[in-house]
Write an enzyme that holds these catalytic residues in place. Structure first.
Site, short mmCIF file in Angstrom:
data_model
loop_
_atom_site.label_atom_id
_atom_site.label_comp_id
_atom_site.label_asym_id
_atom_site.label_seq_id
_atom_site.Cartn_x
_atom_site.Cartn_y
_atom_site.Cartn_z
CD GLU A 1 -2.66 -1.34 2.36
OE1 GLU A 1 -3.87 -1.31 2.39
OE2 GLU A 1 -1.95 -1.57 3.33
CG ASP B 1 -9.50 -11.14 6.21
OD1 ASP B 1 -8.49 -10.46 6.06
OD2 ASP B 1 -10.06 -11.26 7.31
N1 ADE Z 1 -6.11 -7.58 8.96
C1 ADE Z 1 -6.69 -8.05 7.84
N2 ADE Z 1 -7.45 -9.12 8.13
C2 ADE Z 1 -7.33 -9.35 9.45
C3 ADE Z 1 -7.83 -10.33 10.33
N3 ADE Z 1 -8.62 -11.31 9.88
N4 ADE Z 1 -7.48 -10.26 11.65
C4 ADE Z 1 -6.67 -9.27 12.09
N5 ADE Z 1 -6.15 -8.33 11.29
C5 ADE Z 1 -6.47 -8.36 9.99
#
Ligand code: ADE
Length: 249
Positions: free
Chosen positions: A12, A214
Site C-alpha cells: 500500500e 477478508d
Molecule cells: N487484517 C486483515 N485481516 C485481518 C484479520 N482477519 N485479523 C486481524 N487483522 C487483519
C-alpha cells in the site's frame, strides 16, 4: 501542513510511493521514512510492519522526527460486522484495543492510567468523501475480472468503530465475541488503536481507513494475502488520489 501516512503493508505504501515527488528516504529502527510531495501536499510515508508495538513505535518516530501535523493510517482489515464484505471500506470512528485487559485493576479494555479505552478519530470527513468518489469511479481503478475474483459487487463505505489486537483473526467464535463486546465494531485489525493511542498522547489528529480484505473466518489466511497482493494497492491509489484532490479544492 505535513501529513504522515502509515500502512501496515509495503504494497500500500508502494502505491503512494509511485506518485511521490522529490522523494527522500531515511532508515530508522528498521523502518524507511519517505518524505516528499504527494499531489502537491508534503507527506511522510512509512510502512509500520504489523502489530501494536510495531505501529506504535513507528508513529512515535514519525511524530518526534518528522513534525507531522496529522496522521492517517491506511490498511486492510477483517470484517466484524456481518453486513460488510470483501472490498467494502471502513472509515474509523472510535478505536479500541480488544486485547487490553487489566481487570480488576482497571475496567476491561481501558488503557491503564489514561482513563479511557476508546480513541476518537478527527478529520475523517475527507476520507469518507474520498472513498465515495473512489467508489463512484470504481471501474476506472478495478477491472471487472478483479472484482469478480473477490466477489466484489457494489462495494460500499461505512463509518464505524475499529478494534485492534495482536491477533490475526480466523475464527468465527472470536468474531462473535467481538460483536458482543464491541457492538459498534465494523472490522478488526492489528494496529489502528495503538496508533490512535500514541496520537492521542501527543495531541496529533488521527484518522484511519481500512479496506475489508477478508471476513476473519477460516478462509481469511487465503483471502488476505491474495487481496493485498492484487487489489489493495489499487484501492489506496484511488482513495488517496481523490483525497488529495479534495485538499487542493
Ligand atoms: N487484517 C486483515 N485481516 C485481518 C484479520 N482477519 N485479523 C486481524 N487483522 C487483519
Amino acid at each position: 501542513m505535513k501529513i504522515g501516512i502509515i500502512s501496515a503493508m509495503q504494497e500500500e505504501i508502494q502505491a503512494l510511493l509511485n506518485h511521490l515527488e522529490n522523494p527522500k528516504e531515511e532508515e530508522k529502527g528498521m523502518r524507511i521514512y519517505y518524505t516528499g510531495t504527494l499531489y502537491g501536499t508534503p507527506v511522510v510515508l512509512v510502512f509500520s510492519r504489523w502489530g501494536k508495538v510495531a505501529s506504535a513505535v513507528t508513529t512515535t518516530q514519525l511524530i518526534n522526527d518528522y513534525n507531522v501535523d496529522e496522521i492517517i493510517f491506511t490498511g486492510v482489515a477483517g470484517a466484524v460486522s456481518s453486513t460488510l464484505k470483501i472490498g467494502d471500506i471502513v472509515v474509523g470512528k472510535n478505536l479500541m484495543q480488544h486485547d487490553m485487559n487489566a481487570y480488576p485493576l482497571y475496567p476491561k479494555y481501558e488503557i491503564p492510567l489514561l482513563g479511557k479505552g476508546a480513541f476518537e478519530t478527527t478529520n475523517s470527513e475527507r476520507l469518507l468523501e474520498a472513498s465515495k468518489s473512489f467508489l463512484g469511479n470504481f471501474s476506472t481503478y478495478i477491472t471487472s475480472e478483479e472484482a469478480d475474483e473477490f466477489r466484489i459487487s457494489k462495494p460500499k463505505v461505512v463509518v464505524g468503530d475499529i478494534v485492534s489486537g495482536d491477533r490475526f483473526v480466523t475464527d468465527l467464535n472470536k468474531i462473535k465475541k467481538l460483536r458482543v463486546e464491541f457492538p459498534e465494531a465494523k472490522c478488526v485489525e492489528m494496529e489502528g488503536a495503538a496508533v490512535a493511542q500514541v496520537c492521542y498522547e501527543y495531541g496529533i489528529p488521527f484518522s484511519i481507513i481500512r479496506i475489508i480484505s477478508d471476513e476473519a473466518n477460516h478462509s481469511a489466511a487465503i483471502d488476505f494475502p491474495k487481496f493485498c497482493e492484487s487489489i489493495a494497492q489499487k484501492y489506496v491509489k484511488g482513495i488517496f488520489e481523490n483525497y488529495f484532490s479534495l485538499i487542493s479544492l
